[in-house]
Motif scaffolding. Structure first.
Motif, PDB file in Angstrom:
ATOM      1  N   PRO A   8       2.915 -10.944  25.711  1.00 45.37           N
ATOM      2  CA  PRO A   8       4.225 -10.968  26.230  1.00 45.37           C
ATOM      3  C   PRO A   8       5.073 -10.185  25.040  1.00 45.37           C
ATOM      4  N   GLU A   9       6.206  -9.861  25.511  1.00 42.87           N
ATOM      5  CA  GLU A   9       7.181  -9.027  24.553  1.00 42.87           C
ATOM      6  C   GLU A   9       7.461 -10.183  23.501  1.00 42.87           C
ATOM      7  N   ARG A  10       7.563  -9.928  22.331  1.00 44.00           N
ATOM      8  CA  ARG A  10       7.970 -10.809  21.222  1.00 44.00           C
ATOM      9  C   ARG A  10       9.306 -10.514  20.747  1.00 44.00           C
ATOM     10  N   PRO A  11      10.089 -11.444  20.310  1.00 48.23           N
ATOM     11  CA  PRO A  11      11.374 -11.283  19.774  1.00 48.23           C
ATOM     12  C   PRO A  11      11.381 -10.663  18.372  1.00 48.23           C
ATOM     13  N   GLY A  12      12.415 -10.319  18.033  1.00 51.12           N
ATOM     14  CA  GLY A  12      12.557  -9.427  16.883  1.00 51.12           C
ATOM     15  C   GLY A  12      11.762 -10.138  15.251  1.00 51.12           C
ATOM     16  N   PRO A  13      11.812 -11.143  15.082  1.00 49.10           N
ATOM     17  CA  PRO A  13      11.398 -11.915  14.031  1.00 49.10           C
ATOM     18  C   PRO A  13       9.753 -11.653  14.032  1.00 49.10           C
ATOM     19  N   ALA A  14       9.263 -11.740  15.105  1.00 48.31           N
ATOM     20  CA  ALA A  14       7.722 -11.480  15.252  1.00 48.31           C
ATOM     21  C   ALA A  14       7.226 -10.175  15.072  1.00 48.31           C
ATOM     22  N   ARG A  15       8.210  -9.168  15.255  1.00 50.65           N
ATOM     23  CA  ARG A  15       8.078  -7.630  15.155  1.00 50.65           C
ATOM     24  C   ARG A  15       8.279  -7.322  13.783  1.00 50.65           C
ATOM     25  N   ALA A  16       9.425  -7.798  13.219  1.00 50.26           N
ATOM     26  CA  ALA A  16       9.481  -7.477  11.827  1.00 50.26           C
ATOM     27  C   ALA A  16       8.329  -8.367  10.918  1.00 50.26           C
ATOM     28  N   SER A  17       7.849  -9.308  11.323  1.00 51.69           N
ATOM     29  CA  SER A  17       6.788  -9.907  10.387  1.00 51.69           C
ATOM     30  C   SER A  17       5.531  -8.911  10.613  1.00 51.69           C
ATOM     31  N   LEU A  18       5.345  -8.380  11.579  1.00 52.83           N
ATOM     32  CA  LEU A  18       4.177  -7.462  12.126  1.00 52.83           C
ATOM     33  C   LEU A  18       4.513  -6.306  11.001  1.00 52.83           C
ATOM     34  N   ASP A  19       5.567  -5.787  10.913  1.00 52.32           N
ATOM     35  CA  ASP A  19       6.113  -4.652  10.064  1.00 52.32           C
ATOM     36  C   ASP A  19       5.792  -4.889   8.862  1.00 52.32           C
ATOM     37  N   ARG A  20       5.972  -6.051   8.446  1.00 56.12           N
ATOM     38  CA  ARG A  20       5.899  -6.485   6.889  1.00 56.12           C
ATOM     39  C   ARG A  20       4.449  -6.615   6.776  1.00 56.12           C
ATOM     40  N   LEU A  21       3.678  -7.055   7.536  1.00 55.93           N
ATOM     41  CA  LEU A  21       1.934  -6.987   7.454  1.00 55.93           C
ATOM     42  C   LEU A  21       1.546  -5.650   7.469  1.00 55.93           C
ATOM     43  N   PHE A  22       2.044  -4.672   8.290  1.00 62.66           N
ATOM     44  CA  PHE A  22       1.637  -3.228   7.872  1.00 62.66           C
ATOM     45  C   PHE A  22       1.968  -2.790   6.579  1.00 62.66           C
ATOM     46  N   GLU A  23       3.143  -3.140   6.148  1.00 55.31           N
ATOM     47  CA  GLU A  23       3.779  -2.706   4.913  1.00 55.31           C
ATOM     48  C   GLU A  23       2.685  -3.318   3.957  1.00 55.31           C
ATOM     49  N   LEU A  24       2.569  -4.452   3.923  1.00 64.04           N
ATOM     50  CA  LEU A  24       1.760  -5.138   2.851  1.00 64.04           C
ATOM     51  C   LEU A  24       0.227  -4.560   2.781  1.00 64.04           C
ATOM     52  N   THR A  25      -0.254  -4.310   4.004  1.00 66.33           N
ATOM     53  CA  THR A  25      -1.482  -3.569   4.127  1.00 66.33           C
ATOM     54  C   THR A  25      -1.577  -2.243   3.379  1.00 66.33           C
ATOM     55  N   GLU A  26      -0.512  -1.520   3.571  1.00 69.93           N
ATOM     56  CA  GLU A  26      -0.565  -0.125   2.975  1.00 69.93           C
ATOM     57  C   GLU A  26      -0.348  -0.245   1.574  1.00 69.93           C
ATOM     58  N   ALA A  30      -3.472   0.730  -1.097  1.00 70.96           N
ATOM     59  CA  ALA A  30      -3.035   1.626  -2.218  1.00 70.96           C
ATOM     60  C   ALA A  30      -3.575   1.133  -3.623  1.00 70.96           C
ATOM     61  N   LEU A  31      -3.019  -0.100  -3.884  1.00 68.21           N
ATOM     62  CA  LEU A  31      -3.355  -0.650  -5.182  1.00 68.21           C
ATOM     63  C   LEU A  31      -4.866  -0.860  -5.350  1.00 68.21           C
ATOM     64  N   MET A  32      -5.314  -1.303  -4.287  1.00 67.77           N
ATOM     65  CA  MET A  32      -6.932  -1.632  -4.262  1.00 67.77           C
ATOM     66  C   MET A  32      -7.747  -0.258  -4.628  1.00 67.77           C
ATOM     67  N   GLN A  33      -7.296   0.684  -3.914  1.00 69.20           N
ATOM     68  CA  GLN A  33      -7.837   2.113  -4.209  1.00 69.20           C
ATOM     69  C   GLN A  33      -7.829   2.610  -5.526  1.00 69.20           C
ATOM     70  N   ARG A  34      -6.271   2.588  -6.083  1.00 65.08           N
ATOM     71  CA  ARG A  34      -6.117   2.828  -7.511  1.00 65.08           C
ATOM     72  C   ARG A  34      -6.938   2.146  -8.494  1.00 65.08           C
ATOM     73  N   GLY A  35      -6.864   0.788  -8.430  1.00 66.55           N
ATOM     74  CA  GLY A  35      -7.951  -0.023  -9.256  1.00 66.55           C
ATOM     75  C   GLY A  35      -9.416   0.192  -9.158  1.00 66.55           C
ATOM     76  N   MET A  36      -9.611   0.493  -8.061  1.00 66.22           N
ATOM     77  CA  MET A  36     -11.016   0.844  -7.905  1.00 66.22           C
ATOM     78  C   MET A  36     -11.716   2.247  -8.646  1.00 66.22           C
ATOM     79  N   ALA A  37     -10.697   3.132  -8.299  1.00 65.06           N
ATOM     80  CA  ALA A  37     -10.923   4.364  -8.837  1.00 65.06           C
ATOM     81  C   ALA A  37     -10.726   4.527 -10.394  1.00 65.06           C
ATOM     82  N   ASP A  38      -9.784   3.573 -10.824  1.00 66.78           N
ATOM     83  CA  ASP A  38      -9.865   3.284 -12.405  1.00 66.78           C
ATOM     84  C   ASP A  38     -11.085   2.926 -13.018  1.00 66.78           C
TER      85      ASP A  38
END
Length: 157
Positions: A8-26, A30-38
């Motif tokens: 079902p369609e989710r209200p704004g806070p659910a979408r905002a939370s998912l957006d933050r999860l996507f941002e956290l993932t990115e 990136a932090l993990m990639q740099r740490g492993m490469a180092d």
């Protein structure tokens, strides 16, 4: 499996939370990639080391299953890690067809260093949060992870 389109369609806070999860993932990715490469690692090699660090010695077949890759893929990863002196392979003590993989002392020290870096990052991110807030955060992440395991990835591609 559930599809994101079937939900079902989710209200704004659910979408905002998912957006933050996507941002956290990115950011975390990136932090993990740099740490492993180092450290001269790929994420795949780090995953093998981490599995051996947490679960102890295991057969190559069990390691492939734990990492969700083919035995052939694990062989290539282990070849590189063995060349670096981080893992050792030996005949399995009870199954002559199997090869047992374990961390070498250098591998244990190296992986303990990775764990130390993870612990420092956890302290940086969460040290000043009250325990009840951190418990709620962790419980919410567990719920999100479990629900994501039921989502059909092709449904929202």
């Amino acid at each position: 499996m559930k599809s994101l389109h079937d939900m079902p369609e989710r209200p704004g806070p659910a979408r905002a939370s998912l957006d933050r999860l996507f941002e956290l993932t990115e950011v975390l990715g990136a932090l993990m990639q740099r740490g492993m490469a180092d450290r001269g690692l790929t994420l795949a090699r780090a995953g093998v080391l981490w599995a051996l660090f947490h679960d102890g010695p295991m057969t190559q077949r069990a390691l492939a299953a734990a990492r969700g890759v083919t035995p052939r893929n694990v062989t290539g990863l282990l070849d590189a890690l063995q060349e670096e002196g981080l893992v050792a392979r030996e005949a399995h003590p009870t199954d002559r067809r199997a090869t047992l993989v374990s961390l070498t002392p250098k591998g244990r020290e190296f992986t303990a260093g990775l764990r130390g870096g993870r612990d420092e990052l956890a302290a940086l991110l969460f040290a000043d949060l009250p325990p009840e807030r951190l418990d709620t955060f962790a419980a919410t992440l567990v719920l999100a992870i479990e629900r994501l395991k039921d989502v059909d990835p092709t449904a929202h591609a």
